[in-house]
Design an enzyme around this catalytic site. Structure first.
Site, PDB file in Angstrom:
ATOM      1  N   ASP A 146       0.754  -1.256  -0.048  1.00 33.95           N
ATOM      2  CA  ASP A 146       0.053   0.121   0.020  1.00 33.95           C
ATOM      3  C   ASP A 146       1.007   1.296  -0.143  1.00 33.95           C
ATOM      4  O   ASP A 146       1.027   2.247   0.885  1.00 33.95           O
ATOM      5  CB  ASP A 146      -0.832  -0.081   1.137  1.00 33.95           C
ATOM      6  N   ASP A 197       6.985   1.004   2.026  1.00 35.41           N
ATOM      7  CA  ASP A 197       6.959   0.174   1.096  1.00 35.41           C
ATOM      8  C   ASP A 197       7.665   0.100  -0.152  1.00 35.41           C
ATOM      9  O   ASP A 197       8.251  -0.614  -0.678  1.00 35.41           O
ATOM     10  CB  ASP A 197       5.331   0.339   0.339  1.00 35.41           C
ATOM     11  N   ASP A 211       8.312  -1.716   6.477  1.00 34.29           N
ATOM     12  CA  ASP A 211       8.247  -2.902   5.547  1.00 34.29           C
ATOM     13  C   ASP A 211       9.586  -3.437   5.085  1.00 34.29           C
ATOM     14  O   ASP A 211       9.554  -4.485   4.480  1.00 34.29           O
ATOM     15  CB  ASP A 211       7.322  -2.462   4.284  1.00 34.29           C
TER      16      ASP A 211
END
Ligand code: BDR
Ligand code: CA
Length: 328
Positions: free
Chosen positions: A11, A16, A251
Site C-alpha cells: 500500500d 513500502d 516494510d
C-alpha cells in the site's frame, strides 16, 4: 542458490517504496513475480501510482497489479471511513503521493490483482511462492476465499503487520491490520504452512536516526539518494517537524529478513487471532505465545518480537550500494 519466487503486496507508502527498491536490487536472490497494490496508507489510485513510480525509477520489468479499493466489510457498517484516504480537490495532503520520485509513465497490468494471484498460484508448484504482504490483507483474503487451493502453493508468508505489545492506530492495533481486520482473520484461518509476522515490536526496534539516513545517502548513487529522501519524509511532515522522532522503515524489514533471517530476533510460535468486535481494540492482533496453554489453540504462525537494528541498517546499506553495479 535458487532464486526465491516472491509476490509483494503493498500500500505504497514510503516504507513500502524502500521494500520494493531493495527487492528489485536483489536480482540474484529474488524472482519478483509481481507486485499487488491495495488500499491502505492512501487510496488505491495513489498506492498504485506510488508503486508504479518506484518500479519505473528502479528500471521497470516488474508487473504491477491493482488490487482491492476497499476493505472487505469494515466500511459497510461504519467501522472504517467509507472513503479511502485521498486528497480533496484543492487540498494537497502532505506525502500521500511519493513526490520524491517522478510521476509514473508506466501503467499497471490489465488483470486485477486477485485474479492474477489465483492464476499465478494455481499454476505454481506446491509450496513454491513466498508472499510478502506489507499492507492490509484484503487482496489475500479474497484470494483464499475464491480459491482455497492456492494456500498449498505458498512456501511462506512474511507479513509486516500486527503488534504484540504495541499498536499505532489505537493503543493495541497496528495500521495494516486495523484497516481490514476481517481480512486478517480470514488469512490467519486459511491454513498457511508458515506465516511469519513482522510486527511493530520488531519494526520499532530497527528505527533509523538522521545519522543512519545520512549513512545511506553517503553511499552516493541515485537509488540510495532517493531512498534517503523517502526515509526522511517523516521529518518534513507537519505533524513531526521539529520533533525528535526516528524514522521506521517497517516494510523493509520483511525484505531484510529474507536476505538474512538473523535480522529478526525472538521469533516464537504463536496462535494469532484478530479482534473484529468493533470495539476500542478493533483490529488488535492477539498472539498467544504460550503454546496454547492460555487460549488452548495450537500455534498458527510465528511472530518476531525483536530485531537487530545494526544488522538491519547494514543490510539496507549493502543492498542500496548494489545500485551502481546493477546499472539502476
Ligand atoms: C504499516 O502501516 C503503513 O503505514 C506502513 O506502510 C506499514 O506497512 C505500519 O503500521
Ligand atoms: Ca505498507
Amino acid at each position: 542458490m535458487e532464486k526465491r519466487k516472491i509476490i509483494i503486496d503493498v500500500d505504497t507508502g514510503h516504507d513500502d517504496a524502500i521494500a520494493i527498491m531493495m527487492a528489485m536490487l536483489c536480482k540474484d536472490e529474488f524472482d519478483i513475480l509481481g507486485i499487488a497494490t491495495v488500499n491502505g496508507n492512501v487510496c488505491l489510485d495513489y498506492t498504485t501510482e506510488n508503486t508504479l513510480r518506484v518500479v519505473e525509477f528502479m528500471g521497470g520489468g516488474v508487473p504491477v497489479y491493482r488490487g482491492c479499493e476497499y476493505p472487505l466489510v469494515a466500511c459497510m457498517y461504519g467501522k472504517r471511513p467509507t472513503l479511502p484516504k485521498k486528497d480533496k480537490p484543492g487540498e494537497k495532503t502532505h506525502g500521500w503521493l511519493l513526490d520524491e520520485l517522478p510521476k509514473a509513465t508506466i501503467a499497471p497490468e490489465s488483470q486485477d490483482a486477485v485474479t492474477w494471484y489465483v492464476d499465478t498460484l494455481m499454476a505454481a508448484e506446491d509450496e513454491s511462492i513466498t508472499l510478502v504482504p506489507v499492507g492490509p490483507l484484503t487482496n489475500l483474503a479474497h484470494v483464499f476465499q475464491i480459491e482455497p487451493r492456492t494456500v498449498k502453493k505458498i512456501k511462506e508468508v512474511i507479513c509486516m503487520g500486527g503488534g504484540y505489545k504495541y499498536g499505532n492506530t489505537n493503543p493495541l492495533s497496528e495500521y495494516n491490520i486495523w484497516v481490514d481486520p476481517e481480512a486478517a482473520e480470514i488469512v490467519m484461518r486459511a491454513g498457511i504452512k508458515k506465516f511469519t509476522w513482522v510486527p511493530l515490536d520488531a519494526c520499532y526496534a530497527s528505527y533509523m536516526t538522521k545519522d543512519d539516513v545520512q549513512r545511506i545517502r553517503d553511499i552516493g548513487n541515485r537509488v540510495a539518494d532517493a531512498a534517503a529522501d523517502i526515509i526522511s519524509f517523516i521529518w518534513s511532515h507537519p505533524k513531526f517537524i521539529g520533533k525528535d522522532v526516528n524514522s521506521i522503515v517497517f516494510d523493509a524489514l520483511c525484505i531484510s529478513y529474507m536476505l538474512d533471517s538473523s535480522v529478526l530476533k525472538t521469533i516464537v510460535p504463536a496462535h494469532c487471532t484478530v479482534d473484529n468486535g468493533g470495539g476500542i481494540a478493533d483490529g488488535q492482533t492477539m498472539f498467544d505465545i504460550f503454546n496454547g496453554r492460555i487460549g488452548g489453540e495450537a500455534p498458527n504462525c510465528y511472530v518476531a518480537l525483536d530485531s537487530d537494528r545494526e544488522k538491519f541498517l547494514d543490510i539496507v546499506c549493502e543492498v542500496m550500494s548494489k545500485a551502481k553495479e546493477a546499472g539502476v
